[in-house]
Design a protein around this motif. Sequence first.
Motif, mmCIF file in Angstrom:
data_model
loop_
_atom_site.group_PDB
_atom_site.id
_atom_site.type_symbol
_atom_site.label_atom_id
_atom_site.label_comp_id
_atom_site.label_asym_id
_atom_site.label_seq_id
_atom_site.Cartn_x
_atom_site.Cartn_y
_atom_site.Cartn_z
ATOM 1 N N VAL A 201 31.486 54.072 33.326
ATOM 2 C CA VAL A 201 32.212 53.428 34.426
ATOM 3 C C VAL A 201 33.496 52.772 33.933
ATOM 4 N N ARG A 202 34.536 52.855 34.760
ATOM 5 C CA ARG A 202 35.735 52.028 34.578
ATOM 6 C C ARG A 202 36.108 51.439 35.929
ATOM 7 N N ARG A 203 36.617 50.213 35.906
ATOM 8 C CA ARG A 203 36.854 49.488 37.154
ATOM 9 C C ARG A 203 38.228 48.825 37.157
ATOM 10 N N GLY A 204 38.731 48.509 38.363
ATOM 11 C CA GLY A 204 39.875 47.621 38.512
ATOM 12 C C GLY A 204 41.213 48.246 38.820
ATOM 13 N N GLY A 205 41.341 49.583 38.700
ATOM 14 C CA GLY A 205 42.645 50.184 38.922
ATOM 15 C C GLY A 205 43.603 49.944 37.763
ATOM 16 N N CYS A 206 44.825 50.446 37.895
ATOM 17 C CA CYS A 206 45.766 50.361 36.775
ATOM 18 C C CYS A 206 47.205 50.424 37.258
ATOM 19 N N TRP A 207 48.116 50.429 36.305
ATOM 20 C CA TRP A 207 49.552 50.447 36.594
ATOM 21 C C TRP A 207 49.981 51.705 37.342
ATOM 22 N N GLY A 208 49.211 52.771 37.286
ATOM 23 C CA GLY A 208 49.551 53.993 37.981
ATOM 24 C C GLY A 208 48.786 54.209 39.271
ATOM 25 N N SER A 209 47.997 53.234 39.697
ATOM 26 C CA SER A 209 47.123 53.375 40.858
ATOM 27 C C SER A 209 47.768 52.880 42.143
ATOM 28 N N PRO A 210 47.399 53.474 43.291
ATOM 29 C CA PRO A 210 47.738 52.847 44.571
ATOM 30 C C PRO A 210 46.906 51.585 44.761
ATOM 31 N N ALA A 211 47.304 50.760 45.694
ATOM 32 C CA ALA A 211 46.632 49.475 45.908
ATOM 33 C C ALA A 211 45.147 49.637 46.206
ATOM 34 N N SER A 212 44.781 50.677 46.956
ATOM 35 C CA SER A 212 43.386 50.836 47.361
ATOM 36 C C SER A 212 42.461 51.080 46.177
ATOM 37 N N TYR A 213 42.967 51.642 45.074
ATOM 38 C CA TYR A 213 42.147 51.872 43.881
ATOM 39 C C TYR A 213 41.908 50.584 43.091
#
Length: 240
Positions: A201-213
């Motif tokens: 598992v990885r969580r939290g989104g990142c610098w390349g993610s849209p807000a919903s991720y």
Amino acid sequence: LTKDFYAGVFEVTQRQWELITGAQPSYFTNATYYASRPVEKVSYEDIRGASNSVPSINWPVTDRSVVTTNSFLGMLRTKTGLAEFDLPTEAQWEYLCRAGTTTYYNDNGAKPGNTASNAQMNALGRYAYNGGQVWNGSVWKTPAQGCGATNGTAVVGSYQANAWGLYDTHGNVWEWCLDWSAGSLAGGSDPAGSDSGSNRVRRGGCWGSPASYCRSAFRNHDAPSARSNFIGFRLVRTLP
């Protein structure tokens, strides 16, 4: 969760990784900012050890105390004398991210949109549309490797903390968790997740993610050997 735990105020930085391992694995290498940007391009196996190593590393079949001596955690535990340092379980990660909230983000805000600007994420963390990616006039692109901290990953702690003083739980880099990926988050007391799987598992989104991720409940996963400039981690220390 029945056991208290400490959580890293920040994601582990490139300089912290270097001080423990001697290595500089990250994609974003700008010398001015590397010390305080989150480390990335580190795999679950780099952090804890490979599942086919000796001793065998396969949480939750093997206890959290079992990591390889040449992994980041093996070296960190040896240097500090603190055997409890580890990745969070998925349940611990969501608990520390939410900080008592039950909303999409840990600021008690409304549902995020998928547009190129999201007011909540602009305040809470680095994501694709507040500097993470670069618009070249026609498409959003990955920033150059030597870019400053206004693009790509941000210096840790640059955005609003949650109610417990933890930064960047939304965006910046995805954060590895201990658990194997499964269709739903395990229930019960101190859930450990499945005994086996193909992705962690990885969580939290990142610098390349849209807000919903980047919302508190969004779940993702990757192979334990995967290294990406999207993925880093945060440490916890679970108390007896």
